[in-house]
Write a protein that holds these residues in place. Structure first.
Motif, mmCIF file in Angstrom:
data_model
loop_
_atom_site.group_PDB
_atom_site.id
_atom_site.type_symbol
_atom_site.label_atom_id
_atom_site.label_comp_id
_atom_site.label_asym_id
_atom_site.label_seq_id
_atom_site.Cartn_x
_atom_site.Cartn_y
_atom_site.Cartn_z
ATOM 1 N N TYR A 71 0.804 -1.221 0.000
ATOM 2 C CA TYR A 71 0.000 0.000 0.000
ATOM 3 C C TYR A 71 0.841 1.277 0.000
ATOM 4 C CZ TYR A 71 -3.985 -3.034 0.640
ATOM 5 O OH TYR A 71 -4.951 -4.000 0.451
ATOM 6 N N THR A 117 -4.239 8.104 8.020
ATOM 7 C CA THR A 117 -5.439 7.310 8.261
ATOM 8 C C THR A 117 -5.341 6.062 7.394
ATOM 9 O OG1 THR A 117 -6.750 9.294 8.707
ATOM 10 C CG2 THR A 117 -7.963 7.278 8.168
ATOM 11 N N LEU A 118 -5.391 4.919 8.026
ATOM 12 C CA LEU A 118 -5.278 3.659 7.294
ATOM 13 C C LEU A 118 -6.613 3.304 6.648
ATOM 14 C CD1 LEU A 118 -3.198 1.640 9.908
ATOM 15 C CD2 LEU A 118 -2.352 2.910 7.921
ATOM 16 N N SER A 119 -6.537 2.846 5.407
ATOM 17 C CA SER A 119 -7.752 2.469 4.684
ATOM 18 C C SER A 119 -8.334 1.185 5.267
ATOM 19 C CB SER A 119 -7.429 2.252 3.199
ATOM 20 O OG SER A 119 -6.625 1.079 3.044
ATOM 21 N N ASP A 120 -9.578 0.930 4.935
ATOM 22 C CA ASP A 120 -10.216 -0.307 5.385
ATOM 23 C C ASP A 120 -9.456 -1.531 4.869
ATOM 24 O OD1 ASP A 120 -12.196 1.034 6.781
ATOM 25 O OD2 ASP A 120 -13.659 0.919 5.135
ATOM 26 N N GLU A 121 -8.919 -1.439 3.648
ATOM 27 C CA GLU A 121 -8.168 -2.556 3.081
ATOM 28 C C GLU A 121 -6.912 -2.849 3.896
ATOM 29 O OE1 GLU A 121 -9.193 0.098 1.235
ATOM 30 O OE2 GLU A 121 -10.805 -0.846 0.081
ATOM 31 N N VAL A 122 -6.204 -1.803 4.296
ATOM 32 C CA VAL A 122 -4.997 -1.983 5.107
ATOM 33 C C VAL A 122 -5.374 -2.568 6.464
ATOM 34 C CG1 VAL A 122 -3.110 -0.792 6.288
ATOM 35 C CG2 VAL A 122 -3.676 -0.179 3.936
ATOM 36 N N SER A 177 -4.942 4.449 16.097
ATOM 37 C CA SER A 177 -6.349 4.322 15.694
ATOM 38 C C SER A 177 -7.171 3.450 16.633
ATOM 39 C CB SER A 177 -6.442 3.753 14.271
ATOM 40 O OG SER A 177 -6.116 2.370 14.242
ATOM 41 N N GLN A 229 -7.919 -4.395 7.227
ATOM 42 C CA GLN A 229 -8.322 -5.796 7.050
ATOM 43 C C GLN A 229 -7.095 -6.690 6.867
ATOM 44 O OE1 GLN A 229 -11.101 -5.684 3.788
ATOM 45 N NE2 GLN A 229 -12.704 -4.743 5.035
#
Length: 79
Positions: A17, A58-63, A31, A65
């Motif tokens: 990412y 801010t970490l994405s939902d994909e990261v 977070s 997960q």
């Protein structure tokens, strides 16, 4: 061995990412709703600047997960 594999897996997520592994780790810890402080460590100004920059990441939902998937496979890599 398990700790080394978990570390490699987390670093692979960061690379996938385009994230700095240390920043990703710090952003993840920050977070968590139960964390009231995040202790950083740096021996150079560059590391300090990178650590401090994690506060705006801010970490994405994909990261998130992907991180959770590693944690699920190995919840305690260094007992």
């Amino acid at each position: 061995v398990e700790a080394e594999q978990a570390t490699a897996d987390y670093c692979a997520i960061a690379r996938q990412y385009g994230l700095d592994p240390a920043q990703m780790a710090l952003a993840f810890v920050t977070s968590r709703p139960f964390v009231t402080s995040n202790i950083i460590g740096a021996t150079t100004l560059e590391q300090l600047e990178s650590n401090l920059a994690s506060t705006s990441l801010t970490l994405s939902d994909e990261v998130l997960q992907a991180i959770e998937a590693v944690h699920t496979r190995q919840p305690n890599p260094s007992p």
